[in-house]
Scaffold this active site. Structure first.
Site, PDB file in Angstrom:
ATOM      1  CB  CYS A 168      -0.927   0.020   1.213  1.00 25.13           C
ATOM      2  SG  CYS A 168      -2.269   1.228   1.027  1.00 25.13           S
ATOM      3  CB  CYS A 215      -1.668   5.005   3.448  1.00 27.90           C
ATOM      4  SG  CYS A 215      -1.664   3.410   4.247  1.00 27.90           S
ATOM      5  CE  LYS A 218      -7.543  -1.052   4.784  1.00 24.96           C
ATOM      6  NZ  LYS A 218      -6.148  -0.803   4.415  1.00 24.96           N
ATOM      7  NE  ARG A 251      -6.321   4.907   9.080  1.00 24.35           N
ATOM      8  CZ  ARG A 251      -7.521   5.255   8.634  1.00 24.35           C
ATOM      9  NH1 ARG A 251      -8.040   6.406   9.013  1.00 24.35           N
ATOM     10  NH2 ARG A 251      -8.168   4.480   7.796  1.00 24.35           N
ATOM     11  NE  ARG A 265      -6.435   4.963   5.052  1.00 25.36           N
ATOM     12  CZ  ARG A 265      -5.396   5.801   5.016  1.00 25.36           C
ATOM     13  NH1 ARG A 265      -5.308   6.707   4.063  1.00 25.36           N
ATOM     14  NH2 ARG A 265      -4.447   5.714   5.927  1.00 25.36           N
ATOM     15  CD  GLU A 309     -14.360  -3.880  -3.587  1.00 24.18           C
ATOM     16  OE1 GLU A 309     -13.459  -4.659  -3.938  1.00 24.18           O
ATOM     17  OE2 GLU A 309     -14.328  -2.661  -3.826  1.00 24.18           O
ATOM     18  CE  LYS A 368      -7.044  -3.420   7.962  1.00 23.28           C
ATOM     19  NZ  LYS A 368      -5.918  -2.834   7.296  1.00 23.28           N
ATOM     20  CB  SER A 408      -4.528  -1.275  15.455  1.00 22.79           C
ATOM     21  OG  SER A 408      -5.326  -0.384  14.697  1.00 22.79           O
ATOM     22  CE1 TYR A 468      -0.800  -4.996  14.547  1.00 22.10           C
ATOM     23  CE2 TYR A 468      -3.201  -5.019  14.671  1.00 22.10           C
ATOM     24  CZ  TYR A 468      -2.039  -4.661  14.023  1.00 22.10           C
ATOM     25  OH  TYR A 468      -2.112  -3.967  12.845  1.00 22.10           O
TER      26      TYR A 468
END
Ligand code: PBG
Length: 342
Positions: free
Chosen positions: A117, A119, A211, A221, A233, A249, A264, A290, A329
């Site tokens: 990506c 970003c 997503k 972020r 976004r 999608e 996600k 996250s 995580y």
């Protein structure tokens, strides 16, 4: 009283395991790893307790820590040394992900997946180079400077060219799997074409296929320094209100050759995970993001939840909904716990 049916018979300790419908293994898990080209020491990520940004020099050690828990796969995210409007450091041969991937694949047996990506690499923090929004009302005339940003959006087709380059540069560095996360139309076809053209037809693509434009990405972020400098976004990530659109999608990505289909975030979107599981025979991945991690940690810190228990229950629920693999995580903690329970 007719009690022919007593479901409690199968909840006795010695039979619970036999009738358990869902199992979770360390090998189902993928641990995200943040490699940071701007530092030469490990920096704790405040909003994601237990996680750090590590310098390239420590990327191998970091991955070895993951492998020791029984988790076999990592997802590499990079924080580049510099950013620009195009995100050119994303495809640099000596870029942060490329350098880390080269070392990790040379020195460990980890299965290395790379996030593709822009970003983290663009100075405006969007997932590709910008263009003037085409659908805007033309009668608005030339926008004055301060609301100029509001009329900008990611240039889909220009982004595809960058994604090609990034994917090939990751494969060249030894990435085992490529994971495009930008939600650009046609991204899987573009990347598949580029990989095949350059001799990487054996490298699978795990597409972030559905997503959502989610507020649960906040801590990431901060961690990856990828927050958009203006706007959000919603021009490219999906509206949380839409489920049928996710099918469309995901179907597009499957048609374009995605090998693994990712949903996600995970917990707020388990209906989507279940639906994609039913409709497709591809492996399904879910990203326990996250914010899902941070909120459990925050509550546990206050003594309101038992962290180990809610982490395990979350991951079991994601598997029960239909995910085969989980990015999380919690990978290391839960893998340790699973091995200890055995
Ligand atoms: C984009 C990307 C994001 C995440 C993974 N890849 C952030 C975003 O779309 O803003 C979020 C992961 C998380 O929250 O754990 N490259």
């Amino acid at each position: 009283m007719d009690l022919t049916h007593r479901p409690r018979r199968l909840r006795q300790d010695r039979v619970r395991g036999l009738v358990s419908e869902t199992s979770l293994e360390p090998s189902d898990l993928i641990a995200p790893v943040f490699v940071d080209a701007t530092t030469d020491e490990r920096i704790p990520i405040e909003s994601m307790p237990g996680h750090e940004r590590v310098p390239v020099d420590e990327s191998v050690d970091r991955v070895r820590e993951v492998l020791e828990t029984g988790v076999e796969a990592v997802m590499i995210f990079g924080i580049p040394e510099s950013k620009d409007p195009e995100g050119t450091r994303a495809w640099a041969e000596d870029g942060v992900v490329q350098a880390a991937t080269r070392r990790i694949t040379a020195e460990t047996d980890a299965y290395v997946i790379t996030d593709v990506c822009l970003c983290e690499y663009t100075d405006h923090g969007h997932c590709g180079p910008l263009e003037e929004e085409l659908s805007g009302d033309d009668e608005r005339g030339t926008p004055c400077d301060h609301d100029r940003d509001a009329t900008m959006t990611v240039d889909n087709d220009a982004t595809l060219e960058s994604l090609d380059r990034i994917a090939v540069s990751h494969a060249e560095a030894g990435a085992d799997m490529i994971a495009p996360s930008g939600m650009m139309d046609g991204m899987v076809a573009a990347i598949r074409g580029a990989l095949d053209r350059d001799g990487y037809e054996h490298v699978p693509i795990m597409s972030y296929a559905a997503k959502y434009e989610s507020a649960f990405y906040g801590p990431f972020r901060d961690a990856a320094d990828g927050a958009p400098s203006f706007g959000d976004r919603r021009h490219y990530q999906m509206d949380p209100a839409n489920a049928r659109e996710a099918l469309r999608e995901v179907r597009l990505d499957a048609e374009q050759g995605a090998d693994v289909l990712m949903i996600k975030p995970a917990l707020p979107y388990l209906d989507i995970v279940a639906e994609i599981r039913r409709e497709f025979d591809h492996p399904v991945a879910a990203y326990n993001v996250s914010g899902e991690y941070a909120m459990l940690h925050a509550a546990a810190e206050k003594g309101w939840l038992e962290l180990d228990e809610v982490a395990l229950e979350s991951l079991v629920s994601i598997k029960r909904a239909g995910a085969d693999l989980i990015l999380t995580y919690f990978a290391e903690e839960v893998a340790n716990r699973l091995s200890a329970d055995r």
